[in-house]
Design an enzyme around this catalytic site. Structure first.
Site, short mmCIF file in Angstrom:
data_model
loop_
_atom_site.label_atom_id
_atom_site.label_comp_id
_atom_site.label_asym_id
_atom_site.label_seq_id
_atom_site.Cartn_x
_atom_site.Cartn_y
_atom_site.Cartn_z
N CYS A 43 -3.70 -1.26 -0.35
CA CYS A 43 -3.01 0.04 -0.44
C CYS A 43 -1.52 -0.15 -0.13
O CYS A 43 -1.17 -0.44 1.01
CB CYS A 43 -3.66 1.01 0.55
SG CYS A 43 -2.68 2.47 0.91
N CYS A 46 -0.17 1.83 2.78
CA CYS A 46 -0.64 1.33 4.08
C CYS A 46 0.24 0.18 4.55
O CYS A 46 0.57 0.09 5.73
CB CYS A 46 -2.09 0.88 3.98
SG CYS A 46 -3.25 2.19 3.55
#
Length: 125
Positions: A43, A46
């Protein structure tokens, strides 16, 4: 000396166990995509949020618990019936929530250190 407890878990059952093991604690939970063998999440948000989050963690309240939870591989996360989405009502990663309350920061909100710090410091109220 760290004033909070840091717990690293992966998957929904490890997350619920970590919460169950800490009754009555002030729990903050951070959810991100799984990391590969190099420590990099699938991600991109993230990856961007992590250093900002780590900086804001100095504002965590004393005796609180910070659960760092990897939600699984991208395909599992994308499944609308995964337990993070059905039970915890997560809509995206990264997500930071104060467990047991409606307070949460989702996706790009996790890139704002002032919002992260505010969530940690308001927990004392």
């Amino acid at each position: 000396m760290t004033l909070y407890e840091l717990v690293n878990v992966r998957g929904y059952s490890e997350f619920t166990q970590a919460v169950a093991d800490r009754p009555g604690k002030n729990i903050f939970a951070y959810f991100c995509g799984d990391k590969d063998e190099y420590g990099k999440s699938w991600c991109p948000d993230c990856v961007k949020a992590e250093p900002i989050l780590k900086g804001a963690m100095s504002a965590l309240p004393q005796d609180s618990v910070f659960i760092y939870c990897q939600v699984g591989e991208r395909n599992y996360w994308k499944d609308p019936s995964n337990e993070f989405k059905t039970t915890l009502k997560l809509t995206g990663v990264p997500t930071l929530l104060r467990y047991g309350t409606s307070e949460k920061l989702v996706e790009e909100q996790c890139l704002k250190e002032d919002l992260l710090r505010m969530m940690f410091t308001e927990a004392d109220d």
